[in-house]
Write an enzyme that holds these catalytic residues in place. Structure first.
Site, short mmCIF file in Angstrom:
data_model
loop_
_atom_site.label_atom_id
_atom_site.label_comp_id
_atom_site.label_asym_id
_atom_site.label_seq_id
_atom_site.Cartn_x
_atom_site.Cartn_y
_atom_site.Cartn_z
N PRO A 57 0.81 -1.22 0.00
CA PRO A 57 0.00 0.00 0.00
C PRO A 57 0.84 1.27 0.00
O PRO A 57 1.80 1.40 0.76
CB PRO A 57 -0.81 -0.12 1.30
CG PRO A 57 -0.88 -1.58 1.56
CD PRO A 57 0.43 -2.14 1.08
N CYS A 58 0.43 2.22 -0.85
CA CYS A 58 1.15 3.49 -0.95
C CYS A 58 0.50 4.57 -0.09
O CYS A 58 0.95 5.71 -0.09
CB CYS A 58 1.20 3.95 -2.40
SG CYS A 58 -0.42 4.42 -3.08
N THR A 59 -0.55 4.20 0.64
CA THR A 59 -1.37 5.19 1.34
C THR A 59 -0.55 6.15 2.19
O THR A 59 -0.81 7.36 2.21
CB THR A 59 -2.39 4.47 2.26
OG1 THR A 59 -3.06 3.46 1.50
CG2 THR A 59 -3.39 5.45 2.83
N LEU A 64 2.63 6.81 1.80
CA LEU A 64 3.82 7.30 1.08
C LEU A 64 3.49 8.32 0.00
O LEU A 64 4.33 9.13 -0.36
CB LEU A 64 4.56 6.12 0.44
CG LEU A 64 5.03 5.01 1.37
CD1 LEU A 64 5.64 3.88 0.56
CD2 LEU A 64 6.02 5.54 2.40
N SER A 65 2.27 8.27 -0.54
CA SER A 65 1.93 9.09 -1.69
C SER A 65 1.55 10.50 -1.26
O SER A 65 1.12 10.75 -0.14
CB SER A 65 0.78 8.47 -2.48
OG SER A 65 -0.42 8.54 -1.74
#
Length: 402
Positions: free
Chosen positions: A78-80, A82-83
């Site tokens: 999951p990029c939640t 990091l993005s």
């Protein structure tokens, strides 16, 4: 359906954080065989069960006791956290921190290759803390690693999507996978000027401006909701110049067949299908990766230099315990035939951006210091006027309302 028939000597795959199967579809196109998928979100699981019916599906990496004996383990975690569209809590956030379970599993497993994919922002967030954590964990386990930032446009899709691909191995050289191809960026005159993509949810600090492409499809947005980008079609008639692509267009922009996420319709109505697609890995990127995993090449003799710990992470690098190097390569490993934006998007089915959304974006843009083409601003004004007239003409008068 892509099927799951393995070719002779096909490499086997376990896909963790599988989402809607972008990595697995791409790897299967390269001749590989998926043995295990792991995904917790019900809408995504519905897509996987439909398109990969013969593959074992586990529902939570936290309860996965061991990895099967496969050649490749993939983890588009999951990029939640990091993005830029997410919480930016970092690699130890509640969602992105799930990657720690991969390293626990790898302590007792011996795949030939491990593949990680995530957003570009993890190279710079918290001074690159996420990348330092990932490569340090691989070094702790005795892996050599390499990573490269790539742009999905190299696969031919008109979506400017930059993602970090990291490959690690205990016995092979990951440079032979990620750093063996370089085609150089396309010249700007390659792109047509008839359409430009942008984020209608932005306008204060950025536009996501993309010529002959859409900006990155995302699982979230500046308004905190998963939504489509918008497209300015330069020569379109009033009311058709500022539009949003359909979810089927979005699937094609990610390299999927149109309708790929339909199996999730019951669980993921409306904008949640956009989240499924926005969180996916572009299929063509995974297919290129799969070809190189099957047939590693010779690392390019690109200019390289030592990469001291604590310095800014470059676009490409490799290393192992006690040794790290930066490599000068473009974001384009290959140049596949480019599909221009208006050749992919169904302009007739595209939905005009609403009056409210266009007005909000236009007001934010005019108050900001962002540079933008004057014809674009005029097109926005014209679209607002047309949509306002349409609303006015459709409002019942007192006489007709009785």
């Amino acid at each position: 359906m892509p099927g799951n028939a393995a070719t002779p000597h096909a490499l086997s795959v376990a896909g963790l954080f599988a989402g809607i199967g972008g990595v697995e579809r791409g790897l299967q196109a390269a001749g590989m065989h998926t043995q295990l998928l792991c995904e917790w979100w019900e809408p995504a699981k519905a897509v996987l069960q439909h398109h990969f019916p013969d593959v074992e599906l586990h529902d939570d990496i936290q309860t996965l006791e061991a990895l099967p004996a496969v050649d490749i383990v993939t983890a588009g975690f999951p990029c939640t956290d990091l993005s830029q569209a997410g919480r930016t809590a970092g690699i130890h956030g509640a969602a992105s921190g799930m990657i720690k379970h991969l390293f626990k599993l790898l302590e007792e497993a011996s795949p030939r290759w491990v593949v990680i994919e995530n957003v570009r922002n993890m190279l710079v967030l918290d001074r690159g803390t996420a990348m330092e954590y990932l490569v340090s964990q691989f070094e702790r386990l005795g892996y050599t690693w390499a990573y490269r930032l790539v742009d999905s446009r190299f696969t031919g899709v008109p979506q400017r999507r930059q993602r970090v691909i990291l490959v690690a191995s205990r016995r092979d050289d990951p440079r032979s996978v990620l750093l063996a191809d370089d085609a150089g960026d396309l010249p700007e005159d390659h792109y047509r000027e008839d359409a430009h993509g942008f984020y209608w949810t932005e306008g204060n600090t950025g536009l996501g401006w993309a010529q002959d492409a859409v900006p990155t499809l995302k699982g979230g947005s500046g308004l905190g909701i998963p939504s489509s980008p918008a497209i300015w079609i330069r020569d379109a008639a009033p009311g058709r110049a500022i539009v949003t692509p359909t979810i089927e267009d979005a699937e094609a922009l990610q390299g999927f067949p149109r309708g790929w996420t339909e199996p999730a319709q019951r669980q993921a109505r409306g904008s949640l299908r956009w989240k499924l697609v926005g969180n996916a890995v572009t299929v063509g990127v995974a297919e290129w990766l799969g070809r190189r995993l099957s047939q590693p090449g010779i690392p390019l003799a690109a200019q390289s230099s030592p990469l001291p710990q604590g310095t800014r992470w470059p676009n490409a690098a490799w290393g192992k315990t006690g040794e790290r190097w930066t490599v000068d390569l473009s974001l384009w490993p290959e140049k596949n035939t480019y599909q221009h934006l208006l050749d992919l998007v169904n302009a007739d089915a595209a939905v005009p951006l609403s009056l409210r959304a266009t007005t909000g974006f236009y007001n934010r843009l005019m108050k900001s210091r962002l540079r933008h083409p004057e014809p674009f601003a005029l097109a926005l004004k014209s679209h607002i006027e047309h949509m306002a007239d349409s609303v006015s003409s459709s409002t019942p008068t007192a006489a007709t309302a009785r």
